[in-house]
Design a protein around this motif. Structure first.
Motif, mmCIF file in Angstrom:
data_model
loop_
_atom_site.group_PDB
_atom_site.id
_atom_site.type_symbol
_atom_site.label_atom_id
_atom_site.label_comp_id
_atom_site.label_asym_id
_atom_site.label_seq_id
_atom_site.Cartn_x
_atom_site.Cartn_y
_atom_site.Cartn_z
ATOM 1 N N SER A 9 1.911 28.347 -15.375
ATOM 2 C CA SER A 9 0.563 27.854 -15.132
ATOM 3 C C SER A 9 -0.200 27.916 -16.440
ATOM 4 O O SER A 9 0.131 28.690 -17.334
ATOM 5 C CB SER A 9 -0.149 28.700 -14.067
ATOM 6 N N PRO A 10 -1.249 27.093 -16.579
ATOM 7 C CA PRO A 10 -1.993 27.079 -17.834
ATOM 8 C C PRO A 10 -2.619 28.429 -18.137
ATOM 9 O O PRO A 10 -3.137 29.102 -17.265
ATOM 10 C CB PRO A 10 -3.087 26.019 -17.574
ATOM 11 N N SER A 11 -2.540 28.856 -19.400
ATOM 12 C CA SER A 11 -3.179 30.089 -19.834
ATOM 13 C C SER A 11 -4.663 29.857 -19.996
ATOM 14 O O SER A 11 -5.103 28.744 -20.264
ATOM 15 C CB SER A 11 -2.576 30.521 -21.177
ATOM 16 N N PRO A 12 -5.516 30.935 -19.838
ATOM 17 C CA PRO A 12 -6.939 30.769 -20.102
ATOM 18 C C PRO A 12 -7.210 30.253 -21.512
ATOM 19 O O PRO A 12 -8.212 29.620 -21.763
ATOM 20 C CB PRO A 12 -7.494 32.192 -19.924
ATOM 21 N N MET A 13 -6.293 30.568 -22.463
ATOM 22 C CA MET A 13 -6.462 30.085 -23.817
ATOM 23 C C MET A 13 -6.039 28.631 -23.951
ATOM 24 O O MET A 13 -6.367 27.977 -24.926
ATOM 25 C CB MET A 13 -5.662 30.954 -24.788
ATOM 26 N N GLU A 14 -5.288 28.125 -22.996
ATOM 27 C CA GLU A 14 -4.806 26.762 -23.045
ATOM 28 C C GLU A 14 -5.108 26.053 -21.728
ATOM 29 O O GLU A 14 -4.230 25.817 -20.920
ATOM 30 C CB GLU A 14 -3.296 26.739 -23.317
ATOM 31 N N GLY A 24 -9.760 30.677 -27.936
ATOM 32 C CA GLY A 24 -8.999 29.452 -28.150
ATOM 33 C C GLY A 24 -7.936 29.646 -29.213
ATOM 34 O O GLY A 24 -7.831 30.719 -29.822
ATOM 35 N N PRO A 25 -7.132 28.640 -29.466
ATOM 36 C CA PRO A 25 -6.109 28.738 -30.509
ATOM 37 C C PRO A 25 -6.735 28.963 -31.881
ATOM 38 O O PRO A 25 -7.868 28.547 -32.144
ATOM 39 C CB PRO A 25 -5.414 27.368 -30.442
ATOM 40 N N ASP A 26 -6.000 29.610 -32.768
ATOM 41 C CA ASP A 26 -6.448 29.831 -34.151
ATOM 42 C C ASP A 26 -7.793 30.531 -34.212
ATOM 43 O O ASP A 26 -8.675 30.162 -34.998
ATOM 44 C CB ASP A 26 -6.511 28.510 -34.909
ATOM 45 N N SER A 27 -7.986 31.542 -33.362
ATOM 46 C CA SER A 27 -9.222 32.334 -33.339
ATOM 47 C C SER A 27 -10.439 31.499 -32.974
ATOM 48 O O SER A 27 -11.570 31.853 -33.319
ATOM 49 C CB SER A 27 -9.457 33.022 -34.696
ATOM 50 N N ASP A 38 -32.421 25.259 -5.245
ATOM 51 C CA ASP A 38 -32.547 25.776 -3.888
ATOM 52 C C ASP A 38 -31.644 26.983 -3.646
ATOM 53 O O ASP A 38 -31.576 27.510 -2.535
ATOM 54 C CB ASP A 38 -32.260 24.677 -2.859
ATOM 55 N N GLY A 39 -30.915 27.420 -4.691
ATOM 56 C CA GLY A 39 -30.050 28.587 -4.580
ATOM 57 C C GLY A 39 -28.608 28.287 -4.238
ATOM 58 O O GLY A 39 -27.764 29.193 -4.301
ATOM 59 N N SER A 40 -28.280 27.062 -3.898
ATOM 60 C CA SER A 40 -26.902 26.722 -3.553
ATOM 61 C C SER A 40 -26.031 26.677 -4.807
ATOM 62 O O SER A 40 -26.495 26.371 -5.908
ATOM 63 C CB SER A 40 -26.852 25.377 -2.834
ATOM 64 N N SER A 41 -24.749 26.988 -4.624
ATOM 65 C CA SER A 41 -23.808 27.062 -5.730
ATOM 66 C C SER A 41 -22.867 25.861 -5.705
ATOM 67 O O SER A 41 -22.315 25.510 -4.655
ATOM 68 C CB SER A 41 -23.002 28.359 -5.639
ATOM 69 N N VAL A 42 -22.673 25.237 -6.859
ATOM 70 C CA VAL A 42 -21.812 24.061 -6.979
ATOM 71 C C VAL A 42 -20.662 24.387 -7.927
ATOM 72 O O VAL A 42 -20.897 24.698 -9.104
ATOM 73 C CB VAL A 42 -22.602 22.853 -7.516
ATOM 74 N N PRO A 43 -19.408 24.355 -7.458
ATOM 75 C CA PRO A 43 -18.284 24.637 -8.362
ATOM 76 C C PRO A 43 -18.132 23.534 -9.406
ATOM 77 O O PRO A 43 -18.231 22.342 -9.097
ATOM 78 C CB PRO A 43 -17.081 24.683 -7.411
ATOM 79 N N LEU A 44 -17.895 23.936 -10.642
ATOM 80 C CA LEU A 44 -17.694 23.000 -11.744
ATOM 81 C C LEU A 44 -16.409 23.383 -12.472
ATOM 82 O O LEU A 44 -15.900 24.491 -12.308
ATOM 83 C CB LEU A 44 -18.886 23.040 -12.712
ATOM 84 N N ASP A 45 -15.885 22.491 -13.269
ATOM 85 C CA ASP A 45 -14.615 22.760 -13.940
ATOM 86 C C ASP A 45 -14.581 22.058 -15.296
ATOM 87 O O ASP A 45 -13.813 21.144 -15.518
ATOM 88 C CB ASP A 45 -13.449 22.288 -13.069
ATOM 89 N N TRP A 46 -15.443 22.518 -16.209
ATOM 90 C CA TRP A 46 -15.515 21.928 -17.539
ATOM 91 C C TRP A 46 -15.213 22.989 -18.584
ATOM 92 O O TRP A 46 -15.756 24.088 -18.539
ATOM 93 C CB TRP A 46 -16.911 21.348 -17.810
ATOM 94 N N THR A 47 -14.364 22.665 -19.530
ATOM 95 C CA THR A 47 -14.057 23.566 -20.633
ATOM 96 C C THR A 47 -14.277 22.824 -21.937
ATOM 97 O O THR A 47 -13.754 21.730 -22.138
ATOM 98 C CB THR A 47 -12.608 24.079 -20.554
ATOM 99 N N PHE A 48 -15.062 23.427 -22.823
ATOM 100 C CA PHE A 48 -15.441 22.804 -24.082
ATOM 101 C C PHE A 48 -14.872 23.604 -25.260
ATOM 102 O O PHE A 48 -14.966 24.833 -25.289
ATOM 103 C CB PHE A 48 -16.965 22.737 -24.219
ATOM 104 N N ASP A 49 -14.295 22.890 -26.208
ATOM 105 C CA ASP A 49 -13.815 23.505 -27.449
ATOM 106 C C ASP A 49 -14.989 23.510 -28.430
ATOM 107 O O ASP A 49 -15.369 22.464 -28.948
ATOM 108 C CB ASP A 49 -12.650 22.709 -27.990
ATOM 109 N N LEU A 50 -15.544 24.679 -28.695
ATOM 110 C CA LEU A 50 -16.750 24.747 -29.528
ATOM 111 C C LEU A 50 -16.473 24.289 -30.960
ATOM 112 O O LEU A 50 -17.340 23.693 -31.605
ATOM 113 C CB LEU A 50 -17.323 26.164 -29.523
ATOM 114 N N ALA A 51 -15.272 24.546 -31.449
ATOM 115 C CA ALA A 51 -14.940 24.133 -32.805
ATOM 116 C C ALA A 51 -14.781 22.614 -32.909
ATOM 117 O O ALA A 51 -14.871 22.053 -34.003
ATOM 118 C CB ALA A 51 -13.664 24.813 -33.282
ATOM 119 N N GLY A 52 -14.575 21.963 -31.781
ATOM 120 C CA GLY A 52 -14.355 20.512 -31.790
ATOM 121 C C GLY A 52 -15.626 19.704 -31.591
ATOM 122 O O GLY A 52 -15.580 18.469 -31.564
ATOM 123 N N ILE A 53 -16.780 20.372 -31.480
ATOM 124 C CA ILE A 53 -18.045 19.652 -31.291
ATOM 125 C C ILE A 53 -18.459 19.035 -32.628
ATOM 126 O O ILE A 53 -18.529 19.733 -33.638
ATOM 127 C CB ILE A 53 -19.133 20.590 -30.773
#
Length: 258
Positions: A70-75, A225-228, A241-256
């Protein structure tokens, strides 16, 4: 049990700056920051991760069993792309004080605050001393010394406040002896990083027929992430209104783009 240390750890705050200016009455040669009131919903929070030395000893695990890969948290399986248009849109959101929801992040994927701080510095982050809304000095965490204040140009107007972070206790006395009892240690991050995050989150919400103005908070995790490098996984949004919405976005900060 993993989250209990986080629950009892101190909480640090990301304060929202006003416009960074170079000419102030009190400090004519120092950029000024404006911290929100304690109940200001524009603030975001950072949940500190306790140092390894303060954790309970770990028991020796049983021999691992074969598990499906399964995918690693780092990948993560996919990364959400951040483009120049996202940075431009997010920059406008940064300049519009309070127009973007709070971003609550943990760094529990890192082994320690020092590891997290080092990764953020690699991205261009800088630790500074703030007193009376002014940046009055810098901090070198590696040598535990105070330095000259960096120029404020190019940094995000949302500064991370690490007041109460246990790892920084060794600097507290030095900082307050030098700058007074009201001095605090904060982290500046490059402006394009927060701009890219805000713009990409706003765009991703629009793509699903949603709007960032309907939310009061986004909850996320800093990942190694990779390479520190550093990535940010946005797991859910909290509507007004307090309701929770599941999201699934991962951003590479070095790639911005910056």
């Amino acid at each position: 049990m993993r989250h209990r240390p986080l629950a009892i750890a101190c909480r640090s705050v990301v304060v929202v700056w006003g416009m960074v200016i170079l000419g102030t009455t009190a400090h004519p040669d120092r950029p000024e920051v404006t911290a929100p009131a304690p109940d200001d919903d524009r603030k975001a929070t950072i949940v500190p991760h306790r140092e390894a030395a303060s954790r309970a000893p770990e028991q020796t695990p049983d021999p691992p069993r074969e598990e499906p890969s399964s995918p690693s948290p780092m990948e993560p399986a996919t990364l959400t792309r951040v483009g120049s248009a996202d940075v431009e849109r997010g920059s406008a959101l940064l300049d519009a004080s309070g127009s973007f929801p709070a971003l609550s992040c943990s760094y529990e994927d890192f082994t320690s605050f020092r590891e997290y701080a080092s990764a953020m510095e690699t991205l261009g982050g800088r630790f500074v001393v703030v007193r009376d809304r002014a940046i009055v000095g810098g901090v070198n965490l590696s040598t535990a010394t105070l330095t000259a204040a960096p120029g404020a140009g190019g940094f995000s107007p949302r500064a991370r406040d690490y007041t109460g972070e246990p790892v920084l206790e060794f600097l507290t006395l030095s900082v307050r002896r030098e700058y007074g009892v009201g001095a605090e240690v904060m982290l500046l991050v490059p402006r394009h990083i927060d701009a890219g995050l805000f713009g990409a989150i706003a765009r991703s919400l629009t793509a699903r027929g949603d709007h960032h103005g309907d939310y009061r908070e986004f909850r996320a995790r800093y990942l190694r992430g990779p390479d520190s490098g550093v990535r940010l996984a946005v797991d859910r949004g909290i509507r007004r209104d307090g309701s929770s919405v599941p999201l699934d976005w991962t951003f590479d900060l070095a790639g911005i783009p910056g």
